[in-house]
Design a protein around this motif. Sequence first.
Motif, PDB file in Angstrom:
ATOM      1  N   SER A  50     -14.644 -14.527 -19.496  1.00 54.37           N
ATOM      2  CA  SER A  50     -16.015 -14.153 -19.831  1.00 54.37           C
ATOM      3  C   SER A  50     -16.794 -13.824 -18.563  1.00 54.37           C
ATOM      4  O   SER A  50     -16.416 -14.221 -17.455  1.00 54.37           O
ATOM      5  CB  SER A  50     -16.701 -15.304 -20.578  1.00 54.37           C
ATOM      6  OG  SER A  50     -16.856 -16.434 -19.734  1.00 54.37           O
ATOM      7  N   ARG A  51     -17.887 -13.117 -18.736  1.00 53.19           N
ATOM      8  CA  ARG A  51     -18.733 -12.778 -17.584  1.00 53.19           C
ATOM      9  C   ARG A  51     -19.332 -14.029 -16.956  1.00 53.19           C
ATOM     10  O   ARG A  51     -19.492 -14.108 -15.737  1.00 53.19           O
ATOM     11  CB  ARG A  51     -19.847 -11.828 -18.039  1.00 53.19           C
ATOM     12  CG  ARG A  51     -19.340 -10.469 -18.519  1.00 53.19           C
ATOM     13  CD  ARG A  51     -20.495  -9.589 -18.960  1.00 53.19           C
ATOM     14  NE  ARG A  51     -20.040  -8.283 -19.427  1.00 53.19           N
ATOM     15  CZ  ARG A  51     -20.841  -7.337 -19.906  1.00 53.19           C
ATOM     16  NH1 ARG A  51     -22.154  -7.571 -19.989  1.00 53.19           N
ATOM     17  NH2 ARG A  51     -20.354  -6.192 -20.295  1.00 53.19           N
ATOM     18  N   TRP A  52     -19.650 -15.016 -17.797  1.00 53.39           N
ATOM     19  CA  TRP A  52     -20.224 -16.257 -17.277  1.00 53.39           C
ATOM     20  C   TRP A  52     -19.225 -17.008 -16.416  1.00 53.39           C
ATOM     21  O   TRP A  52     -19.587 -17.575 -15.386  1.00 53.39           O
ATOM     22  CB  TRP A  52     -20.702 -17.139 -18.434  1.00 53.39           C
ATOM     23  CG  TRP A  52     -21.933 -16.621 -19.099  1.00 53.39           C
ATOM     24  CD1 TRP A  52     -22.039 -16.083 -20.352  1.00 53.39           C
ATOM     25  CD2 TRP A  52     -23.248 -16.573 -18.539  1.00 53.39           C
ATOM     26  NE1 TRP A  52     -23.329 -15.701 -20.610  1.00 53.39           N
ATOM     27  CE2 TRP A  52     -24.105 -15.998 -19.509  1.00 53.39           C
ATOM     28  CE3 TRP A  52     -23.797 -16.958 -17.318  1.00 53.39           C
ATOM     29  CZ2 TRP A  52     -25.461 -15.800 -19.292  1.00 53.39           C
ATOM     30  CZ3 TRP A  52     -25.159 -16.768 -17.104  1.00 53.39           C
ATOM     31  CH2 TRP A  52     -25.970 -16.199 -18.088  1.00 53.39           C
ATOM     32  N   GLN A  53     -17.949 -17.011 -16.827  1.00 54.43           N
ATOM     33  CA  GLN A  53     -16.936 -17.683 -16.011  1.00 54.43           C
ATOM     34  C   GLN A  53     -16.734 -16.952 -14.694  1.00 54.43           C
ATOM     35  O   GLN A  53     -16.573 -17.581 -13.646  1.00 54.43           O
ATOM     36  CB  GLN A  53     -15.604 -17.778 -16.764  1.00 54.43           C
ATOM     37  CG  GLN A  53     -14.520 -18.503 -15.944  1.00 54.43           C
ATOM     38  CD  GLN A  53     -13.253 -18.749 -16.731  1.00 54.43           C
ATOM     39  OE1 GLN A  53     -13.250 -18.662 -17.963  1.00 54.43           O
ATOM     40  NE2 GLN A  53     -12.171 -19.053 -16.037  1.00 54.43           N
ATOM     41  N   GLU A  57     -17.306 -18.637 -11.086  1.00 54.31           N
ATOM     42  CA  GLU A  57     -16.273 -18.659 -10.057  1.00 54.31           C
ATOM     43  C   GLU A  57     -16.756 -18.035  -8.753  1.00 54.31           C
ATOM     44  O   GLU A  57     -16.438 -18.521  -7.670  1.00 54.31           O
ATOM     45  CB  GLU A  57     -15.021 -17.934 -10.566  1.00 54.31           C
ATOM     46  CG  GLU A  57     -14.301 -18.690 -11.671  1.00 54.31           C
ATOM     47  CD  GLU A  57     -13.042 -17.984 -12.129  1.00 54.31           C
ATOM     48  OE1 GLU A  57     -12.742 -16.894 -11.588  1.00 54.31           O
ATOM     49  OE2 GLU A  57     -12.356 -18.510 -13.016  1.00 54.31           O
ATOM     50  N   VAL A  58     -17.544 -16.972  -8.866  1.00 57.17           N
ATOM     51  CA  VAL A  58     -18.093 -16.343  -7.666  1.00 57.17           C
ATOM     52  C   VAL A  58     -19.004 -17.315  -6.917  1.00 57.17           C
ATOM     53  O   VAL A  58     -18.921 -17.461  -5.695  1.00 57.17           O
ATOM     54  CB  VAL A  58     -18.869 -15.061  -8.037  1.00 57.17           C
ATOM     55  CG1 VAL A  58     -19.679 -14.555  -6.848  1.00 57.17           C
ATOM     56  CG2 VAL A  58     -17.909 -13.979  -8.503  1.00 57.17           C
ATOM     57  N   VAL A  59     -19.875 -18.011  -7.671  1.00 65.59           N
ATOM     58  CA  VAL A  59     -20.800 -18.968  -7.048  1.00 65.59           C
ATOM     59  C   VAL A  59     -20.035 -20.109  -6.400  1.00 65.59           C
ATOM     60  O   VAL A  59     -20.273 -20.461  -5.237  1.00 65.59           O
ATOM     61  CB  VAL A  59     -21.795 -19.507  -8.098  1.00 65.59           C
ATOM     62  CG1 VAL A  59     -22.626 -20.639  -7.502  1.00 65.59           C
ATOM     63  CG2 VAL A  59     -22.702 -18.395  -8.591  1.00 65.59           C
ATOM     64  N   ILE A  61     -16.823 -20.317  -5.471  1.00 66.85           N
ATOM     65  CA  ILE A  61     -15.966 -19.886  -4.358  1.00 66.85           C
ATOM     66  C   ILE A  61     -16.799 -19.627  -3.109  1.00 66.85           C
ATOM     67  O   ILE A  61     -16.422 -20.035  -1.999  1.00 66.85           O
ATOM     68  CB  ILE A  61     -15.163 -18.627  -4.760  1.00 66.85           C
ATOM     69  CG1 ILE A  61     -14.102 -18.992  -5.800  1.00 66.85           C
ATOM     70  CG2 ILE A  61     -14.502 -17.999  -3.536  1.00 66.85           C
ATOM     71  CD1 ILE A  61     -13.373 -17.795  -6.381  1.00 66.85           C
ATOM     72  N   ASN A  62     -17.935 -18.977  -3.271  1.00 67.60           N
ATOM     73  CA  ASN A  62     -18.772 -18.680  -2.101  1.00 67.60           C
ATOM     74  C   ASN A  62     -19.366 -19.939  -1.493  1.00 67.60           C
ATOM     75  O   ASN A  62     -19.417 -20.072  -0.261  1.00 67.60           O
ATOM     76  CB  ASN A  62     -19.883 -17.711  -2.489  1.00 67.60           C
ATOM     77  CG  ASN A  62     -19.414 -16.263  -2.516  1.00 67.60           C
ATOM     78  OD1 ASN A  62     -19.298 -15.611  -1.484  1.00 67.60           O
ATOM     79  ND2 ASN A  62     -19.127 -15.758  -3.694  1.00 67.60           N
ATOM     80  N   ILE A  63     -19.796 -20.887  -2.331  1.00 68.20           N
ATOM     81  CA  ILE A  63     -20.313 -22.148  -1.801  1.00 68.20           C
ATOM     82  C   ILE A  63     -19.205 -22.908  -1.085  1.00 68.20           C
ATOM     83  O   ILE A  63     -19.412 -23.467   0.001  1.00 68.20           O
ATOM     84  CB  ILE A  63     -20.930 -23.001  -2.932  1.00 68.20           C
ATOM     85  CG1 ILE A  63     -22.199 -22.332  -3.467  1.00 68.20           C
ATOM     86  CG2 ILE A  63     -21.253 -24.405  -2.431  1.00 68.20           C
ATOM     87  CD1 ILE A  63     -22.835 -23.067  -4.631  1.00 68.20           C
ATOM     88  N   SER A  64     -18.010 -22.923  -1.656  1.00 73.21           N
ATOM     89  CA  SER A  64     -16.874 -23.609  -1.024  1.00 73.21           C
ATOM     90  C   SER A  64     -16.527 -22.989   0.321  1.00 73.21           C
ATOM     91  O   SER A  64     -16.238 -23.705   1.295  1.00 73.21           O
ATOM     92  CB  SER A  64     -15.660 -23.578  -1.952  1.00 73.21           C
ATOM     93  OG  SER A  64     -15.900 -24.270  -3.153  1.00 73.21           O
ATOM     94  N   LYS A  65     -16.562 -21.663   0.390  1.00 71.23           N
ATOM     95  CA  LYS A  65     -16.265 -20.987   1.658  1.00 71.23           C
ATOM     96  C   LYS A  65     -17.298 -21.331   2.718  1.00 71.23           C
ATOM     97  O   LYS A  65     -16.960 -21.555   3.887  1.00 71.23           O
ATOM     98  CB  LYS A  65     -16.218 -19.464   1.443  1.00 71.23           C
ATOM     99  CG  LYS A  65     -14.961 -18.980   0.737  1.00 71.23           C
ATOM    100  CD  LYS A  65     -14.965 -17.469   0.613  1.00 71.23           C
ATOM    101  CE  LYS A  65     -13.685 -16.970  -0.049  1.00 71.23           C
ATOM    102  NZ  LYS A  65     -13.688 -15.481  -0.182  1.00 71.23           N
TER     103      LYS A  65
END
Length: 234
Positions: A50-53, A57-59, A61-65
């Motif tokens: 889904s678009r929400w997933q 995931e983008v949010v 992954i970017n915070i983790s990076k």
Amino acid sequence: MNLSPDQIIYWQMGFFKLNATIVFTWLVMSVLVVASILITRKLTINLQRSRWQNLLEVVVINISKQIEEVGLSQPNKYLGFLGSLFLFIALSALGTLIPGFEPPTGSLSTTVALAVCVLVAVPLFGIQEQGLGCYLSSYAKPTIIMLPFNIISEVSRTLALAVRLFGNMMSGAMIIAILLTITPFLFPIVMTLLGLLTGIVQAYIFFILATVYIAAATRSQKTEVQQAEPNAPS
């Protein structure tokens, strides 16, 4: 014009007050909780998502990076705390686009509470990573004379976190309110968008500073071990 959402009282009985800071703080937290439940209830590992997933995931992954780039080698351990701080401040800034919304970060009590969370989390993560004795001994390095200065540093940087966030968020809201009074047309809209950008930047700065403090608390013991290893007998 209200300088702080603390001045907006919705209900009062004696000493107890229900002001805009409390109401909108719980509103922001409720939105975060409900959104997280709705987005994560149908997670999948399939290619069709889904678009929400995808957004989640983008949010994440970017915070983790960002956490890893600051110096924390296991970002997932700190993702929940640091990610929540960032999203709370960022959502409070986004809420300014809604008429009648009072960002809770415009109150010094809210920013102090966020800073105190960082103050408590730093030693907790440090003790978890290094152990109680090793972490407490870091306050007396390089000499015992530095003990009071290191303690003062912990308190002063917490105060700086709170005041910095409060000052930037409140000043932006005040400028917009003044411009709405003087020129209630196009210019305040531009300033509102600029204030939104400033709020997101402040959320990022607060998040990065909190990450740096935690990284400093958890890396000192590892650094000493790494420096001692080359000198160990083969």
